[in-house]
Design an enzyme around this catalytic site. Sequence first.
Site, mmCIF file in Angstrom:
data_model
loop_
_atom_site.group_PDB
_atom_site.id
_atom_site.type_symbol
_atom_site.label_atom_id
_atom_site.label_comp_id
_atom_site.label_asym_id
_atom_site.label_seq_id
_atom_site.Cartn_x
_atom_site.Cartn_y
_atom_site.Cartn_z
ATOM 1 C CB SER A 61 -0.931 0.008 1.219
ATOM 2 O OG SER A 61 -0.191 0.007 2.421
ATOM 3 C CB THR A 83 7.781 -7.421 15.416
ATOM 4 O OG1 THR A 83 6.434 -7.344 14.929
ATOM 5 C CG2 THR A 83 8.727 -7.382 14.220
ATOM 6 C CG LEU A 84 7.914 -10.899 20.122
ATOM 7 C CD1 LEU A 84 8.826 -11.764 20.965
ATOM 8 C CD2 LEU A 84 6.560 -11.559 19.940
ATOM 9 N N GLY A 85 7.130 -6.000 19.931
ATOM 10 C CA GLY A 85 7.163 -4.699 20.592
ATOM 11 C C GLY A 85 8.426 -4.533 21.414
ATOM 12 C CD GLN A 141 -5.758 -5.886 3.088
ATOM 13 O OE1 GLN A 141 -6.658 -6.007 3.908
ATOM 14 N NE2 GLN A 141 -5.948 -5.269 1.941
ATOM 15 N N GLY A 144 11.147 -7.291 21.774
ATOM 16 C CA GLY A 144 12.095 -7.623 20.720
ATOM 17 C C GLY A 144 11.483 -8.413 19.580
ATOM 18 C CG ASP A 199 5.525 -0.401 7.986
ATOM 19 O OD1 ASP A 199 5.202 -1.599 7.941
ATOM 20 O OD2 ASP A 199 4.710 0.524 7.867
#
Length: 327
Positions: free
Chosen positions: A8, A223-225, A173, A228, A257
Amino acid sequence: MRIAVTGSIATDHLMVFPGRFAEQLLREQLERISLSFLADRLEVRRGGVAANIAVGLGRLRLDPILVGAAGLDFAEYRAWLRSNGVDTSAVHVSEMLHTARFVCTTDQDQNQIATFYAGAMAEAPLIDLAAVVARTGRPGLVLVGADAPAAMLRHTVSAHRLGIPVAADPSQQLARLDRDQARRLTDRAQWLFTNEYEAALLLERTGWTERQLLDKVGTWITTLGDAGVTLTRSGTPTLRIPAVATDTIADPTGAGDAFRSGFLAGTAWQWPPQQASRLGCALATTVLESVGTQEYKLAPSDLLARIDQTYGRTAARAMEPRLTDAS
């Protein structure tokens, strides 16, 4: 290695209402709502997952190819992307529709009322990845990011047919995909990106067990915020990479991203996945500390200092030559 980033391209219009939505809603009138909120702040930000990832790669001097659909209002955004090292020659520009837009109002309790206009993104399935490759040259990797589902499926099929490795990143999505679509998008991906919630949702959507999914992809990156990132491959122990800590979180939007930008840059430089993940974590924290998904300043010296502090001097030295060249 050059990377084609599909997905997008959007513009975010973010407003702040200095009151509470709940105080404006009348229980007995919920079937006939007609409300207008006077916002006292507006921020217009460039966004879209593919554009965000491509900007990070562009700033690291990797000349990414952005593949997506934009609208009649794309001229200024195109100039911005080009100034940040992004090849926009493969962007399809609609002759009738505007670029996808996210309009969101947030109240003082952090409740949000939002509308997403897909606009030109609906034309993304018209893009022929094989034709893009013929014009721009063969990339070493195609990232298939969140987009119109038909476009995601078409790009995945085209990349596999061309023998180009795929990084699958279905993200937002996933909720729209049925079982067959989710399986086709992930099967045979060299890299699979999800966050923790999406990881569980992906298993539900595909109907596969974790072991079955791992047998069908190369490496699954979750990804785990602030906990890590994990890297998981079939038959090997899970590798956990700690996050780069910060005391200043200005805006979490776009951190995922940014991680992908850093990780893919390391992959393009043929770094081991652990090393690439560390760069991704450092870049993600840089974005956390700024408002907007693309407004951050990328300074190799800052990235190296963060990496040194979190992962040690040896890790920083291993990355220093490439990051210095990127400056």
